[in-house]
Motif scaffolding. Structure first.
Motif, short mmCIF file in Angstrom:
data_model
loop_
_atom_site.label_atom_id
_atom_site.label_comp_id
_atom_site.label_asym_id
_atom_site.label_seq_id
_atom_site.Cartn_x
_atom_site.Cartn_y
_atom_site.Cartn_z
N LEU A 1 -2.89 1.64 16.28
CA LEU A 1 -3.00 2.85 15.46
C LEU A 1 -1.95 2.89 14.35
O LEU A 1 -2.13 3.57 13.34
N GLU A 2 -0.84 2.15 14.56
CA GLU A 2 0.19 2.10 13.52
C GLU A 2 -0.10 1.01 12.49
O GLU A 2 -0.28 1.27 11.31
N THR A 3 -0.16 -0.23 12.99
CA THR A 3 -0.26 -1.37 12.06
C THR A 3 -1.69 -1.64 11.63
O THR A 3 -1.93 -2.38 10.69
N HIS A 4 -2.65 -1.08 12.35
CA HIS A 4 -4.08 -1.34 12.10
C HIS A 4 -4.44 -2.82 12.32
O HIS A 4 -5.50 -3.28 11.88
N THR B 1 -6.15 -4.85 4.60
CA THR B 1 -5.85 -3.93 5.71
C THR B 1 -5.95 -2.50 5.21
O THR B 1 -5.34 -2.14 4.20
N LEU B 2 -6.72 -1.70 5.92
CA LEU B 2 -6.95 -0.33 5.48
C LEU B 2 -5.89 0.63 6.00
O LEU B 2 -5.22 0.35 6.99
N VAL C 1 -6.63 4.07 7.48
CA VAL C 1 -7.84 4.85 7.79
C VAL C 1 -7.58 6.33 8.01
O VAL C 1 -8.51 7.09 8.27
N ARG D 1 -3.81 -1.04 2.26
CA ARG D 1 -2.36 -1.18 2.35
C ARG D 1 -1.88 -2.39 1.58
O ARG D 1 -0.80 -2.41 1.02
#
Ligand SMILES: Cc1cc2nc3c(=O)[nH]c(=O)nc-3n(C[C@H](O)[C@H](O)[C@H](O)COP(=O)(O)OP(=O)(O)OC[C@H]3O[C@@H](n4cnc5c(N)ncnc54)[C@H](O)[C@@H]3O)c2cc1C
Ligand SMILES: Cc1cc2nc3c(=O)[nH]c(=O)nc-3n(C[C@H](O)[C@H](O)[C@H](O)COP(=O)(O)OP(=O)(O)OC[C@H]3O[C@@H](n4cnc5c(N)ncnc54)[C@H](O)[C@@H]3O)c2cc1C
Lengths: 681, 681
Positions: free
Chosen positions: A208-211, B662-663, B665, B674
């Motif tokens: 959830l942080e770094t995706h 990298t999104l 979201v 990002r």
């Protein structure tokens, strides 16, 4: 262009606003207008550069819009229908689409209360973003054949999710490629060495942080597609990933802690209900798509003039001979007017489906599921029939616009490309017909073997399938008996025709399977024809029912408006007749084959179809105006309400980024673009 | 996948290489292989990233390839056919396409010797690059209605080219947008206040040094399209641009210096000949396109397994029950095998057209134009019928591949998109049928009114149109008279069926127009049906003629190979029967209507079609292998010769540029991506 459309509008025999109201009702119209205004005035939803975007840019644009939509939903406290309206106006399926459309509803429908607390609440706040991961590289239609496994590990009270083969990779999953941090994963449930078939699991897949993907998970976008490129359809492989037992969606079936015992679901009827609803929604989308395509093609055909019709040359006001609007060529009418008629037919069938579904919901809450089987079978076949019809008709409308239909500025290209998967997803359109026909054959056998046909006769009032099957059994040698082309306008004849043909095909198939030992596979071509015949009957029936004399007082607002205006009723009768008779003409081989019609009657039928084209001609533009598809959705230089076709084509072309580039065209020079600056968008 | 395809190949009843040779002949195969090898080994023609490119990048790529192709042509001294082969293998219509395809041939065909010296020589060296500018924003099909004017100015011995209205803007012109520095412009010739209709002019439009538009010319790209995006279709407006009188292409008609007197062309038959040739080439492209689509869908359907067929479960070598190849489902066969058959049918019709054209060329050089009218009419209708068939069949093949058909990696998407304009350009497919039917009605009237049918009878040996019209006049009440499904395999019956139906429709239309005073416009739907019926007759006739007993010795290499192998002949007979009978079944309504067939005969026909599917099943994969479409052209993960479908899908997906992004979201965050670095291609 403008003057030509104005002339067309003058010719209408009915009030366009009234028809619009009769289609949507005042509440829906008010809601649509309100939401449209908000979106049109928000720069994030601007569409003016969409046609020029490559995939990455388009995806970025869709993400921005999806985020803004979430904010608007909060701000305006939009309900489901309002959100649905906004999504359809924005008209750019994007990264959050499956979160909204499948992730949330699935948890809602199949999660326990604790699971809803844990996942639904944050999902509704977009604190987690999900997707629905069923299809795999190797399996789509055959869900039972999925290869991803979820094995219960009693020692740790966990499931181990694994992709044993390459073909087990999840594939096509909307929103999975770059967006989702959670997924509902359909996997083969295994416990104590036994297989329990595919079940849904919620799995967190990205940090959830770094995706970044969590350990053991390989995930990405599956690459470019015919359309739908603003959505990141993704793939995903699991390498022995552990998740808590809690994450199996357990409203219906579950695994007992420690023992691994499997508790099976009470009954599966509820999930069938949801499928029926989704399909009713798809038929609703068909009506809008047909309406949109017809709007563009009809308006453009009125504006487009090509050739002087030598037999009937047109004259301008000052007496000069001018070219004929292509809408005046009978071939063009024959291609386009049926699309208008299909759109109206789908309006009334979508309405009938939703009304029936509501009735079913009411009955089922008191334990009565009697409507379900018919509803499920019909909705499968209708999804199949109408989405194929929509896709083919959109393309026919595009082709009818000549070269300009091939330009994105025409408004068909991305619209068609994004609509196209409807024939493949939510059940491949060919495979879906198996379900419909299985039910029809079963019903036929039941009616035939039943000792007491009176019971059926009384039930048949409610169930149109029973009606036409009984009629056929009582009179298998029905014939058309038309002596003039006018006879084909008779609704009773029309219903008899479609019912007789469907029942004939069913009876024939039952005979081949039951008496001639034909295998199911050898019957698949007939299976498809039967489903089509049945669903065409339903479309015909629903349309006729809506425009025929109604029991008084009419409680339904839309029907009341329709029936309170003789002018409206009259034009709808023409449209209904065209739908019915054009369909009949297209399928004439089957009406011959069941001996309903003779070759001379077929000629009368055709004459009537041509007469109907003439009857509809003056109302053509107004009939599409009544669909009320906003310019914001059309995005078409050809379909503009004001008819300023050519000015808009030129205006939009001036924005093409290529126009900022100067070439070096000497084949011996290595330089391709002399200046790399692209034109500003 | 590989093992499944190997099993399929074992089942073939004929030698694939032999059939390939019988299709293309040894010379064409040698040429194709030679050219293919050169292109495959040249990194410029690499295709591995094409599916990921946005428009600008794609256009740049196409320009690079076009330049390289020019170098190769010089280096290897390729002739027209070799260039044509290279273009079709490169398969990316690019900026020089219309220079090669229209600019050069038009000067060649319509320029005087001095004009050739001035323009053709530099054009062949690519010192100037041209395009063909006929269509305008307001006029495509109706060339007579073009609005661009070319007015002769005797004072300066010049033409003044002007675009009087917005709708006069040239539009859709391939290569005009960014590339061409010259254009052949069709403009209304005016001299001494008189109008002489559209004529071709060569106009320099961009500076040869700076590549900027010359004064008075506004030019640019018209924007994104359904496909064909590597070509810069352009628009152009003229503001009183002066060009020398010399620049009117004057082989056929000219303006006299000073006096402005108009010299009209001797006859227009020569230009008709060219049109016939172009259409024969289009039918040749149809055969290749159908072959390509069928190759992908058939191979993938053999590899794709979905569901266990409960009546006839398949077992693997070790005895486990495995899922059934979707190619074994009769519905899939019914959708796909006719496409194989269509491809073969078009092989033989393309061959017949080219042979006939060659014969015509010979005859016309000695002043005999008798073949031209029939050739022109038939080629118009055949272009219309076969390109629509191709486009629809490519799409049907795509749909038959389920979800994966929607991915670009399937190999259908860009192929279909680029092929699509064939139904619109070189004559809109609906309008083209007017020409065919006009000729057929005229022929019918002539035959009927002729006092001496014997003359026709002797001529009819050479002219199939006359044959079936005479047959009909002699026996208007022909019937099918089939008593078993095998009867439908009779070639004589098949030809009678298609001839009778076409003649019936023609007779009917003549009656309506001549005796019932129907206007042409009111007949357009019939006009279209007549052209279709006639051209289906031709496809049937040409196929049957090719596989029937040949007069010995057979001089044509391809036919000799076909007829020297009984195994080849046998499989081609099945394919021919399927083409004929599937077409008949699809059009069954018309065969009913002309009373050729009864409902019980129609059932026998259908039984025969199903039997043919079974007959062809073991040869399905080998029949598409024989088309010999190279992997370099297919660019399809689904259609690979080695069947490695799934590995390739995954491999290609890993290259998707989105996968480098990298999104963020979180809907409340303004950040979308990002990291802006895209994945490397
Ligand atoms: C744009 C897009 C988005 C999607 N989004 C999602 C998503 O978010 N989540 C998700 O889980 N899935 C998604 N899907 C996948 C979709 O649901 C499947 O592609 C669909 O179910 C079709 O299955 P398939 O591709 O396996 O076709 P297949 O079943 O492989 O069909 C191939 C062919 O075989 C035929 N065939 C197969 N079985 C039979 C039979 N028994 N009898 C006769 N013919 C047969 C079919 O008619 C078809 O012609 C998406 C697909 C697309 C194109
Ligand atoms: C990709 C692409 C590339 C092209 N490249 C070139 C090029 O390089 N150079 C060039 O000069 N042109 C080019 N064209 C233009 C092309 O030749 C025209 O688009 C084509 O001739 C069709 O004409 P239109 O668009 O005017 O159609 P229209 O004539 O406007 O047709 C519109 C509709 O009206 C119908 N219709 C029209 N007249 C009648 C009638 N009398 N009876 C019945 N129905 C009728 C048609 O069937 C069609 O459905 C290109 C087009 C495309 C799409």
């Amino acid at each position: 262009g403008s003057d030509l459309l104005a002339l067309e509008r003058e010719k209408a025999t009915f009030n366009v606003k009234e028809l619009t109201l009769a289609l949507y009702g005042s509440k829906e119209l008010e809601k649509d207008n309100r939401i449209l205004k908000i979106l049109e005035n928000d720069p994030v939803f601007d569409k003016s550069n969409l046609y020029f975007m490559g995939r990455t840019e388009l995806f970025e644009n869709a993400l921005r819009k999806d985020k803004r939509l979430v904010q608007l939903i909060k701000e305006h406290k939009w309900n489901m229908e309002e959100i649905q309206a906004a999504v359809s106006f924005i008209d750019l399926p994007g990264p959050y689409g499956l979160h909204r459309g499948m992730f949330i509803p699935t948890i809602f429908g199949q999660g326990t209360e604790e699971q809803k607390k844990k996942f639904l609440i944050p999902a509704l706040k977009y604190e987690i973003i999900g997707c629905y991961a069923q299809t795999e590289l190797g399996h789509g239609s055959n869900v039972q054949g999925l290869e991803t496994t979820a094995t219960y590990i009693p020692e740790t009270d966990e499931f181990e999710i694994n992709s044993p083969y390459l073909t087990a990779s999840k594939w096509w999953i909307g929103g999975l490629g770059r967006t989702a941090n959670h997924a509902i994963v359909m996997a083969q449930l295994k416990s104590n060495g036994k297989d329990y078939g595919p079940h849904p699991f919620i799995i967190q897949i990205r940090d959830l942080e770094t995706h970044q993907p969590l350990p053991g998970i390989t995930v990405g976008d599956i690459g470019p597609k015919f359309g739908y490129n603003a959505t990141d359809n993704g793939f995903m492989l699991f390498d022995h990933v552990r998740i808590p037992r809690f994450n199996m969606l357990s409203k219906f079936s579950q695994i007992k802690k420690g023992t691994g015992e499997y508790i099976s679901p009470p009954n599966d009827k509820l999930s069938y209900g949801t499928m029926v609803f989704i399909r009713a929604m798809i038929v609703t989308s068909v009506r809008t798509s047909l309406a949109r395509a017809a709007t563009i093609a009809i308006r453009y055909s009125a504006v487009r003039r090509q050739f002087v019709d030598k037999d009937q040359p047109k004259k301008s006001k000052d007496g000069r001979i001018v070219e004929t609007s292509v809408l005046d060529y009978t071939m063009q009418q024959y291609r386009l007017f049926p699309v208008i008629a299909q759109a109206y037919a789908c309006f009334y069938t979508a309405k009938a489906m939703i009304d029936l579904y509501m009735k079913y919901l009411k009955q089922s809450s008191s334990g009565d599921f009697s409507l379900l089987a018919d509803l499920h079978a019909s909705s499968s076949g209708l999804k199949s029939l109408t989405t194929t019809m929509a896709v083919d008709s959109i393309e026919e409308c595009r082709r009818a616009c000549g070269g300009h239909g091939y330009s994105n500025f025409g408004g068909f290209v991305t619209f068609y490309q994004n609509y196209l998967p409807n024939i493949t997803w939510e059940g491949d359109n060919y495979i879906l017909t198996h379900q419909t026909t299985r039910y029809l054959l079963k019903t036929f056998r039941e009616v035939v073997s039943n000792k007491n046909p009176e019971i059926y006769a009384s039930q048949s009032k409610k169930n149109p399938t029973l009606t036409y099957i009984l009629d056929y059994i009582n009179n298998p040698n029905q014939v058309c008996n038309a002596t003039t082309s006018l006879d084909f306008k008779n609704n009773e004849l029309q219903l008899r025709a479609f019912g007789h043909r469907a029942a004939y095909l069913i009876a024939n198939a039952v005979d081949q399977i039951d008496n001639q030992n034909k295998s199911w596979n050898s019957m698949l071509i007939e299976v498809n024809r039967i489903s089509r015949a049945h669903c065409q009957y339903l479309l015909v029936k629903n349309f006729i029912t809506a425009i025929q004399e109604q029991p008084q007082p009419i409680t339904d607002e839309k029907l009341r408006i329709l029936h309170s205006s003789p002018a409206l009723k009259k034009v709808m009768e023409s449209v209904c007749n065209l739908f019915v008779l054009h369909t009949m003409e297209k399928e004439i081989g089957e009406f011959f084959e069941c001996r309903f019609i003779t070759d001379s009657e077929a000629k009368l039928l055709r004459t009537q179809v041509y007469d109907l084209l003439q009857e509809i001609r003056p109302n053509a533009v107004s009939l599409v105006d009544a669909f009320n598809i906003p310019e914001f959705v059309l995005q078409s230089a050809l379909g503009r309400y004001d008819g300023k076709v050519y000015e808009t084509m030129i205006d939009w072309a001036s924005k093409e980024p290529l126009n900022g580039i100067t070439l070096d065209v000497n084949p011996n020079s290595e330089v391709l673009f002399r200046n790399k600056n692209k034109a500003k968008l």
